[in-house]
Write a protein that holds these residues in place. Structure first.
Motif, short mmCIF file in Angstrom:
data_model
loop_
_atom_site.label_atom_id
_atom_site.label_comp_id
_atom_site.label_asym_id
_atom_site.label_seq_id
_atom_site.Cartn_x
_atom_site.Cartn_y
_atom_site.Cartn_z
N ASP A 280 0.83 -1.21 0.00
CA ASP A 280 0.00 0.00 0.00
C ASP A 280 0.86 1.26 0.00
OD1 ASP A 280 -2.29 -1.46 -0.10
OD2 ASP A 280 -2.67 -1.41 2.06
N THR A 281 1.95 1.22 0.74
CA THR A 281 2.89 2.35 0.76
C THR A 281 3.42 2.62 -0.65
OG1 THR A 281 3.58 1.55 2.92
CG2 THR A 281 5.00 3.20 1.88
N LEU A 282 3.77 1.54 -1.34
CA LEU A 282 4.34 1.69 -2.69
C LEU A 282 3.29 2.19 -3.68
CD1 LEU A 282 6.62 -1.48 -2.65
CD2 LEU A 282 7.40 0.89 -2.79
N ILE A 283 2.05 1.75 -3.51
CA ILE A 283 0.98 2.22 -4.41
C ILE A 283 0.75 3.72 -4.19
CG2 ILE A 283 -1.50 2.05 -4.91
CD1 ILE A 283 -1.25 -0.99 -4.34
N SER A 284 0.72 4.16 -2.94
CA SER A 284 0.56 5.60 -2.67
C SER A 284 1.73 6.38 -3.24
CB SER A 284 0.48 5.89 -1.17
OG SER A 284 -0.46 5.09 -0.57
N ALA A 285 2.93 5.83 -3.07
CA ALA A 285 4.12 6.52 -3.59
C ALA A 285 4.08 6.59 -5.11
CB ALA A 285 5.38 5.79 -3.12
N ARG A 286 3.53 5.55 -5.75
CA ARG A 286 3.39 5.56 -7.20
C ARG A 286 2.44 6.68 -7.64
NH1 ARG A 286 0.33 0.64 -8.85
NH2 ARG A 286 -1.50 1.97 -8.75
N GLN A 287 1.33 6.80 -6.92
CA GLN A 287 0.35 7.85 -7.28
C GLN A 287 0.98 9.23 -7.14
OE1 GLN A 287 -2.58 6.38 -4.58
NE2 GLN A 287 -3.57 5.08 -6.11
N LYS A 288 1.79 9.41 -6.09
CA LYS A 288 2.45 10.70 -5.86
C LYS A 288 3.46 10.97 -6.98
CE LYS A 288 4.90 13.21 -2.20
NZ LYS A 288 6.31 12.93 -1.87
N LEU A 289 4.20 9.94 -7.35
CA LEU A 289 5.23 10.10 -8.38
C LEU A 289 4.60 10.42 -9.75
CD1 LEU A 289 8.24 9.98 -7.94
CD2 LEU A 289 8.25 7.59 -8.61
N VAL A 290 3.47 9.78 -10.05
CA VAL A 290 2.77 10.07 -11.30
C VAL A 290 2.39 11.55 -11.33
CG1 VAL A 290 0.56 9.70 -12.51
CG2 VAL A 290 1.89 7.74 -11.73
N GLN A 291 1.87 12.03 -10.22
CA GLN A 291 1.48 13.44 -10.09
C GLN A 291 2.69 14.35 -10.34
OE1 GLN A 291 -1.55 14.58 -9.66
NE2 GLN A 291 -0.78 16.69 -9.67
N GLU A 292 3.81 14.00 -9.72
CA GLU A 292 5.01 14.83 -9.84
C GLU A 292 5.58 14.81 -11.25
OE1 GLU A 292 6.69 14.72 -5.27
OE2 GLU A 292 7.05 12.98 -6.54
N LEU A 293 5.47 13.65 -11.91
CA LEU A 293 5.93 13.56 -13.30
C LEU A 293 5.04 14.43 -14.20
CD1 LEU A 293 6.81 9.76 -13.37
CD2 LEU A 293 8.42 11.61 -13.75
N HIS A 294 3.74 14.42 -13.92
CA HIS A 294 2.82 15.28 -14.68
C HIS A 294 3.19 16.74 -14.50
CE1 HIS A 294 -0.61 12.10 -14.95
NE2 HIS A 294 0.25 12.02 -15.95
N GLU A 295 3.53 17.10 -13.28
CA GLU A 295 3.89 18.50 -13.01
C GLU A 295 5.15 18.90 -13.76
OE1 GLU A 295 3.86 18.61 -8.72
OE2 GLU A 295 1.66 18.38 -8.70
N LEU A 296 5.98 17.92 -14.11
CA LEU A 296 7.18 18.22 -14.92
C LEU A 296 6.85 18.21 -16.42
CD1 LEU A 296 10.02 16.17 -13.13
CD2 LEU A 296 9.45 18.59 -12.91
N GLY A 297 5.58 18.05 -16.74
CA GLY A 297 5.15 18.05 -18.15
C GLY A 297 5.33 16.70 -18.82
N LEU A 298 5.52 15.64 -18.04
CA LEU A 298 5.74 14.31 -18.62
C LEU A 298 4.43 13.51 -18.60
CD1 LEU A 298 9.16 13.65 -16.89
CD2 LEU A 298 8.76 14.43 -19.22
N THR A 299 4.39 12.47 -19.42
CA THR A 299 3.21 11.62 -19.52
C THR A 299 3.54 10.23 -19.00
OG1 THR A 299 2.68 12.82 -21.54
CG2 THR A 299 1.46 10.78 -21.15
N CYS A 300 2.63 9.67 -18.21
CA CYS A 300 2.85 8.32 -17.67
C CYS A 300 1.79 7.39 -18.22
CB CYS A 300 2.70 8.33 -16.15
SG CYS A 300 3.79 9.48 -15.33
N ILE A 301 2.19 6.17 -18.53
CA ILE A 301 1.19 5.13 -18.84
C ILE A 301 0.61 4.67 -17.51
CG2 ILE A 301 0.93 2.78 -19.69
CD1 ILE A 301 2.72 3.35 -21.90
N GLU A 302 -0.71 4.50 -17.47
CA GLU A 302 -1.34 4.12 -16.21
C GLU A 302 -0.78 2.78 -15.71
OE1 GLU A 302 -5.57 4.60 -16.12
OE2 GLU A 302 -5.70 3.35 -14.32
N SER A 303 -0.33 2.78 -14.46
CA SER A 303 0.34 1.60 -13.93
C SER A 303 -0.44 0.96 -12.80
CB SER A 303 1.73 1.98 -13.43
OG SER A 303 2.31 0.90 -12.73
#
Ligand SMILES: *Cc1c(COP(=O)(O)O)cnc(C)c1O
Length: 361
Positions: A280-303
């Motif tokens: 669960d910790t890793l899933i939350s961290a993944r969601q946070k990282l996706v958000q941060e990558l978006h803020e850098l203008g990057l695109t993530c494939i849904e994981s």
């Protein structure tokens, strides 16, 4: 590789390159989808005690059939999926890669089909075991197109069809209702559907293990290397109809799984709540990282896994990969143009990654 001319190496191996995710020291090691959390002192002690007990019997071969471990794995899978498997439905080996190799050795006669991009070891192990490999295709966004996949199965009639869910390196999961459609096609052509669920514990999708009882031609592969945080011990297993396990017995090497591995893995199963506690910790961290990558203008494939495949950066992937490594962050260039894959690490590692990346994109 330039092999010496005197070396009678098999012709079909001459052009292959070995599996080689770089193993280099880094401040953040985010390249092989390991779990970043090391065993607790209590678990370390329990493993040491188990290994201590086994040490006095190391003059003897281990239990060839890994009975206790297979019973434990059956209990674990039954607990997760409300299934009723017994040890006859479980085979266990040195990592799921060995399971994959055994499947090719036992069932590779009419070739194997996989849908690219997916786990790079499926075709490599196929080639090494002299199984013909057919590269199937996916949608442009790398999701699995079930209708196309069904057609490819019907066209090529492979004895083994591989899908990986959640898929590596893209991270998307296949719905179990879609897996059933693939299973129907595989049944028509008289093959097996191999569902590689290396990342299943990170996904909310129902496991294909729940299909095995009514679809004996479905084989599910699992590993303790990812969610279970036990990569160093090398333990992978399959869940299947008992006759598939019987075939594994034909192709396994005698006493393939060491007594030390079996003992350590049984302890890990006893500590499953603790080891899986980080999921669960890793899933939350993944969601946070996706958000941060978006803020850098990057695109993530849904994981639905413990990694993210991202794109949208300007430099070529190998260049950005190198620049990140120069900043102490090791991620993975999976060979997809314009994409890189990052494993979810602990809080400090994820922060290092985002901080380093911010300076580079
Ligand atoms: C990591 C991974 C494996 C695991 O291999 P082990 O040999 O069990 O460590 C298997 N399949 C996929 C898709 C993976 O990503």
């Amino acid at each position: 590789m330039n092999w010496p001319t005197w070396l009678p190496i098999r012709k079909d191996l001459q052009t292959l390159t070995p599996y080689g995710a770089p193993q280099v020291l880094a401040d953040a090691t985010l390249n092989t989808n390991e779990n970043p959390y090391s065993p607790s002192p209590k678990l370390i002690q329990a493993i040491s005690d188990a290994v201590f007990n086994v040490a006095s019997t190391l003059n003897r071969y281990p239990d060839r059939d890994a009975t206790a471990l297979r019973v434990g794995l059956a209990d674990y899978i039954n607990g997760q999926n409300s299934t009723i498997f017994s040890m006859e439905n479980i085979w266990v080996a040195n990592g799921s890669n060995e399971i994959i190799q055994s499947l090719f050795l036992a069932f590779g006669d009419k070739g194997a089909l996989g849908f690219t991009p997916s786990y790079s070891m499926h075709p490599l192990i196929a080639k090494v075991s002299r199984t013909q490999w057919v590269e199937g295709s996916r949608n442009d966004d790398y999701s699995l197109n079930v209708d196309t996949a069904v057609n490819q199965i019907l066209e090529h009639k492979p004895s083994l069809t591989f899908i990986t869910t959640p898929n590596n390196p893209t991270g998307g999961a296949v719905k179990v209702t879609d897996i059933e459609k693939l299973a129907d096609a595989v049944k028509i052509v008289g093959g097996l559907l191999v569902v590689d669920e290396a990342y299943a514990e990170f996904s909310s999708e129902r496991s294909a293990a729940t299909l095995v009882k009514s679809n004996p031609h479905v084989v599910v592969i699992r590993t303790m290397s990812k969610a279970f945080a036990f990569a160093g011990a090398r333990v992978g297993y399959l869940i299947s109809d008992a006759c598939i396990v019987d075939a594994m017995l034909l192709v396994r090497l005698p006493y393939h799984l060491s007594a030390l591995t079996q003992a350590a893995a049984c302890v890990a199963l006893d500590f499953k709540d603790e080891l899986l506690g980080y999921v669960d910790t890793l899933i939350s961290a993944r969601q946070k990282l996706v958000q941060e990558l978006h803020e850098l203008g990057l695109t993530c494939i849904e994981s639905s896994a413990n990694f993210i495949l991202f794109t949208g950066f300007k430099s070529p992937a190998p260049k950005l990969w190198r620049e990140l490594l120069d900043k102490g962050v090791l991620i993975r260039d999976v060979g997809l143009e314009g994409y890189l894959r990052v494993t979810i690490g602990n809080e400090a590692e994820n922060k290092l990654f985002i901080t380093a990346l911010r300076d580079l994109v």
